[in-house]
Design a protein around this motif. Structure first.
Motif, PDB file in Angstrom:
ATOM      1  N   ARG A  97       4.520 -18.659  -7.703  1.00 44.61           N
ATOM      2  CA  ARG A  97       3.296 -19.067  -7.018  1.00 44.61           C
ATOM      3  C   ARG A  97       3.168 -18.409  -5.641  1.00 44.61           C
ATOM      4  NH1 ARG A  97       0.786 -23.798  -8.479  1.00 44.61           N
ATOM      5  NH2 ARG A  97       0.506 -24.390  -6.287  1.00 44.61           N
ATOM      6  N   GLU A  98       4.279 -18.197  -4.974  1.00 46.27           N
ATOM      7  CA  GLU A  98       4.291 -17.637  -3.625  1.00 46.27           C
ATOM      8  C   GLU A  98       4.846 -16.206  -3.653  1.00 46.27           C
ATOM      9  OE1 GLU A  98       3.208 -19.176  -0.923  1.00 46.27           O
ATOM     10  OE2 GLU A  98       3.239 -21.324  -1.349  1.00 46.27           O
ATOM     11  N   LEU A  99       4.402 -15.402  -2.675  1.00 48.48           N
ATOM     12  CA  LEU A  99       4.952 -14.064  -2.445  1.00 48.48           C
ATOM     13  C   LEU A  99       4.876 -13.179  -3.684  1.00 48.48           C
ATOM     14  CD1 LEU A  99       8.141 -15.049  -0.392  1.00 48.48           C
ATOM     15  CD2 LEU A  99       5.845 -14.524   0.467  1.00 48.48           C
ATOM     16  N   VAL A 100       3.746 -13.215  -4.349  1.00 51.49           N
ATOM     17  CA  VAL A 100       3.552 -12.387  -5.538  1.00 51.49           C
ATOM     18  C   VAL A 100       3.176 -10.971  -5.097  1.00 51.49           C
ATOM     19  CG1 VAL A 100       2.251 -12.108  -7.687  1.00 51.49           C
ATOM     20  CG2 VAL A 100       2.811 -14.402  -6.843  1.00 51.49           C
ATOM     21  N   ILE A 101       3.847  -9.975  -5.643  1.00 49.04           N
ATOM     22  CA  ILE A 101       3.573  -8.591  -5.295  1.00 49.04           C
ATOM     23  C   ILE A 101       2.179  -8.197  -5.794  1.00 49.04           C
ATOM     24  CG2 ILE A 101       4.197  -6.186  -5.799  1.00 49.04           C
ATOM     25  CD1 ILE A 101       6.066  -7.473  -3.789  1.00 49.04           C
ATOM     26  N   VAL A 102       1.415  -7.550  -4.905  1.00 49.38           N
ATOM     27  CA  VAL A 102       0.108  -7.026  -5.306  1.00 49.38           C
ATOM     28  C   VAL A 102       0.015  -5.577  -4.860  1.00 49.38           C
ATOM     29  CG1 VAL A 102      -0.988  -7.993  -3.221  1.00 49.38           C
ATOM     30  CG2 VAL A 102      -2.401  -7.275  -5.123  1.00 49.38           C
ATOM     31  N   THR A 103      -0.400  -4.708  -5.780  1.00 49.29           N
ATOM     32  CA  THR A 103      -0.595  -3.289  -5.491  1.00 49.29           C
ATOM     33  C   THR A 103      -1.979  -2.873  -5.976  1.00 49.29           C
ATOM     34  OG1 THR A 103       0.080  -2.255  -7.594  1.00 49.29           O
ATOM     35  CG2 THR A 103       1.851  -3.016  -6.118  1.00 49.29           C
TER      36      THR A 103
ATOM     37  N   VAL B 178       3.015  -4.344   3.552  1.00 52.53           N
ATOM     38  CA  VAL B 178       3.947  -3.232   3.747  1.00 52.53           C
ATOM     39  C   VAL B 178       3.245  -1.955   3.322  1.00 52.53           C
ATOM     40  CG1 VAL B 178       6.009  -4.655   3.489  1.00 52.53           C
ATOM     41  CG2 VAL B 178       5.029  -3.560   1.489  1.00 52.53           C
ATOM     42  N   VAL B 179       3.381  -0.915   4.136  1.00 49.22           N
ATOM     43  CA  VAL B 179       2.653   0.327   3.915  1.00 49.22           C
ATOM     44  C   VAL B 179       3.642   1.482   3.826  1.00 49.22           C
ATOM     45  CG1 VAL B 179       0.739   1.774   4.679  1.00 49.22           C
ATOM     46  CG2 VAL B 179       0.808  -0.649   5.345  1.00 49.22           C
ATOM     47  N   PHE B 180       3.579   2.190   2.718  1.00 53.81           N
ATOM     48  CA  PHE B 180       4.412   3.363   2.513  1.00 53.81           C
ATOM     49  C   PHE B 180       3.587   4.617   2.786  1.00 53.81           C
ATOM     50  CE2 PHE B 180       6.480  -0.012   0.303  1.00 53.81           C
ATOM     51  CZ  PHE B 180       7.837   0.279   0.325  1.00 53.81           C
ATOM     52  N   PRO B 181       4.230   5.764   2.956  1.00 57.45           N
ATOM     53  CA  PRO B 181       3.466   6.993   3.162  1.00 57.45           C
ATOM     54  C   PRO B 181       2.404   7.191   2.074  1.00 57.45           C
ATOM     55  CG  PRO B 181       5.773   7.396   3.594  1.00 57.45           C
ATOM     56  CD  PRO B 181       5.689   5.999   3.048  1.00 57.45           C
TER      57      PRO B 181
ATOM     58  N   GLU C 199      -6.813   1.642   3.891  1.00 62.99           N
ATOM     59  CA  GLU C 199      -6.371   0.256   3.711  1.00 62.99           C
ATOM     60  C   GLU C 199      -5.555  -0.227   4.907  1.00 62.99           C
ATOM     61  OE1 GLU C 199      -6.089   0.823  -1.151  1.00 62.99           O
ATOM     62  OE2 GLU C 199      -4.374   1.217   0.139  1.00 62.99           O
ATOM     63  N   MET C 200      -4.699   0.650   5.427  1.00 59.37           N
ATOM     64  CA  MET C 200      -3.854   0.274   6.559  1.00 59.37           C
ATOM     65  C   MET C 200      -4.690  -0.021   7.801  1.00 59.37           C
ATOM     66  SD  MET C 200      -0.888   2.479   8.486  1.00 59.37           S
ATOM     67  CE  MET C 200      -2.064   3.673   9.148  1.00 59.37           C
TER      68      MET C 200
ATOM     69  N   PHE D  44       0.851  -1.187   0.000  1.00 61.18           N
ATOM     70  CA  PHE D  44       0.000   0.000   0.000  1.00 61.18           C
ATOM     71  C   PHE D  44       0.890   1.242   0.000  1.00 61.18           C
ATOM     72  CE2 PHE D  44      -3.050  -2.738   2.673  1.00 61.18           C
ATOM     73  CZ  PHE D  44      -3.821  -3.072   1.567  1.00 61.18           C
ATOM     74  N   GLY D  45       0.398   2.321  -0.574  1.00 57.68           N
ATOM     75  CA  GLY D  45       1.167   3.560  -0.543  1.00 57.68           C
ATOM     76  C   GLY D  45       0.596   4.602  -1.473  1.00 57.68           C
ATOM     77  N   GLY D  46       1.064   5.825  -1.323  1.00 60.72           N
ATOM     78  CA  GLY D  46       0.490   6.965  -2.002  1.00 60.72           C
ATOM     79  C   GLY D  46       0.650   6.964  -3.512  1.00 60.72           C
ATOM     80  N   ALA D  47      -0.441   7.301  -4.200  1.00 60.08           N
ATOM     81  CA  ALA D  47      -0.418   7.408  -5.657  1.00 60.08           C
ATOM     82  C   ALA D  47       0.333   8.647  -6.120  1.00 60.08           C
ATOM     83  CB  ALA D  47      -1.850   7.438  -6.195  1.00 60.08           C
ATOM     84  N   ARG D  48       0.513   9.625  -5.232  1.00 59.84           N
ATOM     85  CA  ARG D  48       1.116  10.895  -5.635  1.00 59.84           C
ATOM     86  C   ARG D  48       2.615  10.979  -5.389  1.00 59.84           C
ATOM     87  NH1 ARG D  48      -3.535  15.263  -3.643  1.00 59.84           N
ATOM     88  NH2 ARG D  48      -5.327  14.005  -4.316  1.00 59.84           N
ATOM     89  N   ILE D  49       3.178   9.959  -4.770  1.00 60.33           N
ATOM     90  CA  ILE D  49       4.617   9.985  -4.494  1.00 60.33           C
ATOM     91  C   ILE D  49       5.382   9.829  -5.802  1.00 60.33           C
ATOM     92  CG2 ILE D  49       6.501   8.749  -3.374  1.00 60.33           C
ATOM     93  CD1 ILE D  49       4.646   8.190  -1.052  1.00 60.33           C
ATOM     94  N   PRO D  50       6.238  10.774  -6.134  1.00 59.90           N
ATOM     95  CA  PRO D  50       6.924  10.721  -7.432  1.00 59.90           C
ATOM     96  C   PRO D  50       8.165   9.847  -7.382  1.00 59.90           C
ATOM     97  CG  PRO D  50       7.575  12.702  -6.276  1.00 59.90           C
ATOM     98  CD  PRO D  50       6.578  11.994  -5.371  1.00 59.90           C
ATOM     99  N   SER D  51       8.574   9.405  -8.555  1.00 53.75           N
ATOM    100  CA  SER D  51       9.880   8.766  -8.658  1.00 53.75           C
ATOM    101  C   SER D  51      10.944   9.846  -8.508  1.00 53.75           C
ATOM    102  CB  SER D  51      10.024   8.078 -10.014  1.00 53.75           C
ATOM    103  OG  SER D  51      10.014   9.040 -11.054  1.00 53.75           O
ATOM    104  N   PRO D  52      12.165   9.487  -8.125  1.00 60.16           N
ATOM    105  CA  PRO D  52      13.222  10.499  -7.995  1.00 60.16           C
ATOM    106  C   PRO D  52      13.421  11.321  -9.272  1.00 60.16           C
ATOM    107  CG  PRO D  52      13.900   8.476  -6.932  1.00 60.16           C
ATOM    108  CD  PRO D  52      12.613   8.165  -7.632  1.00 60.16           C
TER     109      PRO D  52
END
Length: 268
Positions: free
Chosen positions: A121-127, A191-194, A202-203, A76-84
């Motif tokens: 099969r295991e530990l697949v990233i989901v966003t 895992v939760v980001f700002p 969600e958190m 989970f985490g913010g949609a507005r956080i930019p890439s560097p």
């Protein structure tokens, strides 16, 4: 053509084709004559909401089962956080959070490398399938050469899945509640980001499920202690008694992808 049906009855897709070839008459043109499962206007009626809820729960479930996905790591985490690379165009506050994009990207890449040891099969990233931290998570999985899931949702403003979600695992939702179920049904860690309202929603809903024992305890990591302690007075909740002191142990603060991975390994 090989017939893989497990029953002897005529297939629904065959009847849909036949229905399109019937003579054009006032009766055949009437909405009442349409096959119920092929009638969008009928399916959109208020009375059919329970059916739509069921369909939205079942479709991703069936697809992920067919892909053999057993467990996930939720990001989970913010949609507005930019890439560097894009932080110079962002407001100052968001620009300061840009390093978390790279941490999310690195975390997802390493988790996906581990996932590939089980053939994905295991530990697949989901966003949530969108931009910001979500994009970083799917990008990291893509860079590792693995698959990742995107659970998008229809919003009033124009939105499309980010380019790094595995296309066959890119889902779209109408109901927030069903989307949240799919986030957690296979979760081995969260895992939760700002982030903003969506991330907080969600958190806290996920923490509440663990707190109330409606969900088994799993690693629950919050990236960025300074951010989270600035916006939430966690200790005050325990001091006034609205949560128990031990509830503060349901989650753990981390700062980097390496620290998060170490926390996952310690949990195991």
């Amino acid at each position: 053509m090989k017939d893989d049906r497990r029953h002897p009855f005529r297939d629904s897709s065959q009847d849909m084709e036949s229905a399109h070839r019937v003579p054009d008459t006032p009766q055949s043109r009437a909405p009442a004559y349409r096959l119920a499962f092929a009638d969008p206007e009928f399916l959109m009626r208020d009375e059919l909401r329970p059916v739509r809820l069921q369909l939205e729960l079942m479709k991703p479930q069936i697809v992920m089962d067919e892909r053999g996905i057993v467990s996930t790591v939720v990001m989970f985490g913010g949609a507005r956080i930019p890439s560097p690379e894009r932080k110079d165009a962002a407001p100052e506050g968001l620009a300061a959070l840009a390093p978390y994009y790279d941490e999310a990207r690195k975390f997802a890449r390493i988790v996906t490398e581990r996932s590939m040891e089980t053939y994905g099969r295991e530990l697949v990233i989901v966003t949530g399938g969108g931009p910001g931290v979500m994009e970083a998570g799917n990008l990291g999985a893509h860079e590792a050469g693995g698959q990742s899931i995107g659970l998008n949702i229809v919003l009033p403003h124009e939105q499309a899945p980010n380019a790094y979600v595995t296309p066959d695992l890119s889902f779209n939702f109408h109901y927030f509640a069903v989307r949240k179920m799919h986030f957690l049904m296979r979760a081995r860690a969260v895992v939760v980001f700002p982030g903003g309202f969506g991330t907080l929603d969600e958190m806290f809903e996920s923490l509440t499920l663990i707190q109330t024992k409606r969900m088994k305890p799993i690693p629950f990591l919050l990236f960025g202690r300074e951010f989270w302690e600035k916006i939430i007075n966690w200790q005050a909740l325990a001091e006034v008694g609205t949560i128990a002191p031990e509830d503060l142990r349901l989650f753990r603060f981390v700062e980097t992808a390496d620290e998060a991975l170490e926390a996952l390994d310690e949990w195991e």
